[in-house]
Design a protein around this motif. Structure first.
Motif, mmCIF file in Angstrom:
data_model
loop_
_atom_site.group_PDB
_atom_site.id
_atom_site.type_symbol
_atom_site.label_atom_id
_atom_site.label_comp_id
_atom_site.label_asym_id
_atom_site.label_seq_id
_atom_site.Cartn_x
_atom_site.Cartn_y
_atom_site.Cartn_z
ATOM 1 N N SER A 110 0.838 -1.205 0.000
ATOM 2 C CA SER A 110 0.000 0.000 0.000
ATOM 3 C C SER A 110 0.873 1.256 0.000
ATOM 4 N N ARG A 111 1.967 1.222 0.764
ATOM 5 C CA ARG A 111 2.889 2.370 0.811
ATOM 6 C C ARG A 111 3.638 2.543 -0.506
ATOM 7 N N LEU A 112 3.969 1.433 -1.161
ATOM 8 C CA LEU A 112 4.715 1.511 -2.419
ATOM 9 C C LEU A 112 3.818 1.866 -3.605
ATOM 10 N N SER A 113 2.536 1.593 -3.485
ATOM 11 C CA SER A 113 1.593 1.810 -4.576
ATOM 12 C C SER A 113 1.638 3.259 -5.071
ATOM 13 N N GLY A 114 1.866 3.390 -6.367
ATOM 14 C CA GLY A 114 1.893 4.718 -6.979
ATOM 15 C C GLY A 114 3.144 5.521 -6.691
ATOM 16 N N GLN A 115 4.156 4.909 -6.087
ATOM 17 C CA GLN A 115 5.375 5.608 -5.669
ATOM 18 C C GLN A 115 6.589 5.161 -6.490
ATOM 19 N N SER A 116 7.578 6.015 -6.525
ATOM 20 C CA SER A 116 8.879 5.656 -7.074
ATOM 21 C C SER A 116 9.762 5.264 -5.889
ATOM 22 N N HIS A 117 10.409 4.118 -5.994
ATOM 23 C CA HIS A 117 11.284 3.663 -4.916
ATOM 24 C C HIS A 117 12.550 3.063 -5.517
ATOM 25 N N THR A 118 13.505 2.741 -4.662
ATOM 26 C CA THR A 118 14.777 2.191 -5.123
ATOM 27 C C THR A 118 14.970 0.795 -4.546
ATOM 28 N N VAL A 119 15.413 -0.114 -5.410
ATOM 29 C CA VAL A 119 15.701 -1.486 -5.014
ATOM 30 C C VAL A 119 17.215 -1.688 -5.088
ATOM 31 N N TYR A 120 17.799 -2.135 -3.979
ATOM 32 C CA TYR A 120 19.233 -2.406 -3.899
ATOM 33 C C TYR A 120 19.452 -3.905 -3.844
ATOM 34 N N THR A 121 20.378 -4.400 -4.662
ATOM 35 C CA THR A 121 20.775 -5.801 -4.585
ATOM 36 C C THR A 121 22.284 -5.864 -4.402
ATOM 37 N N GLY A 122 22.695 -6.425 -3.266
ATOM 38 C CA GLY A 122 24.111 -6.635 -2.990
ATOM 39 C C GLY A 122 24.461 -8.056 -3.379
ATOM 40 N N VAL A 123 25.579 -8.221 -4.051
ATOM 41 C CA VAL A 123 26.030 -9.539 -4.511
ATOM 42 C C VAL A 123 27.430 -9.792 -3.982
ATOM 43 N N VAL A 124 27.660 -11.019 -3.532
ATOM 44 C CA VAL A 124 28.981 -11.439 -3.072
ATOM 45 C C VAL A 124 29.342 -12.736 -3.786
ATOM 46 N N VAL A 125 30.551 -12.778 -4.334
ATOM 47 C CA VAL A 125 31.087 -13.990 -4.951
ATOM 48 C C VAL A 125 32.349 -14.331 -4.182
#
Length: 160
Positions: A110-125
């Protein structure tokens, strides 16, 4: 980018510290075979103790990798390479973790609906004693959803 070393990588025991079929598919799409081993790391790091969202997701991914590697070594199944990832959503400087219940998922969506947000993905090898970490972030514009749509999406189990 990997083509010069693909012949070497194809002979390695590569483990993904995840149970995600989607993440497995992404790695297999570049031509590598990978086994899944979901991490048992309790994701209880305090995001406020990190200087950035990127540092937080990278450290969470690292802890997943270290837990899986350690467990497999104890079982006599030492992997050559372990890959881990952690993804978090942020909105207005607030970090959104995985929903803990359907009600929590409803509130989040509900909070994200209609909003611009940022998704972070951290990767470790991790291969032997070498560790490579990186983070990607994506700005997402989330379409407006009504209550019925949100409940329908939650019913699919995907947000959980």
């Amino acid at each position: 980018m990997l083509q010069p070393v693909m012949h070497v990588l194809k002979r390695k025991n590569i483990i993904l510290a995840s149970g995600s079929p989607r993440r497995k598919e992404l790695i297999e799409n570049i031509g590598l075979k990978v086994g899944l081993c979901p991490s048992l790391f309790e994701e209880d790091l305090d995001p406020k103790s990190f200087n950035s969202f990127a540092a937080f997701v990278e450290e969470t991914a690292l802890q997943k990798v270290l837990e899986v590697e350690s467990r497999l070594i104890k079982q006599g199944q030492a992997p050559d390479i372990v890959i881990g990832a952690d993804t978090m959503v942020t909105l207005d400087g607030e970090l959104f973790g995985k929903p803990t219940s359907e009600a929590d998922a409803f509130q989040m969506l509900s909070r994200l609906s209609g909003q611009s947000h940022t998704v972070y993905t951290g990767v470790v090898v991790k291969a032997l004693d070498k560790v490579v970490k990186f983070t990607e972030h994506t700005n997402v514009i989330f379409g407006k959803m009504n209550e019925e749509q949100i409940k329908g999406y939650i019913a699919t189990g995907e947000p959980m």
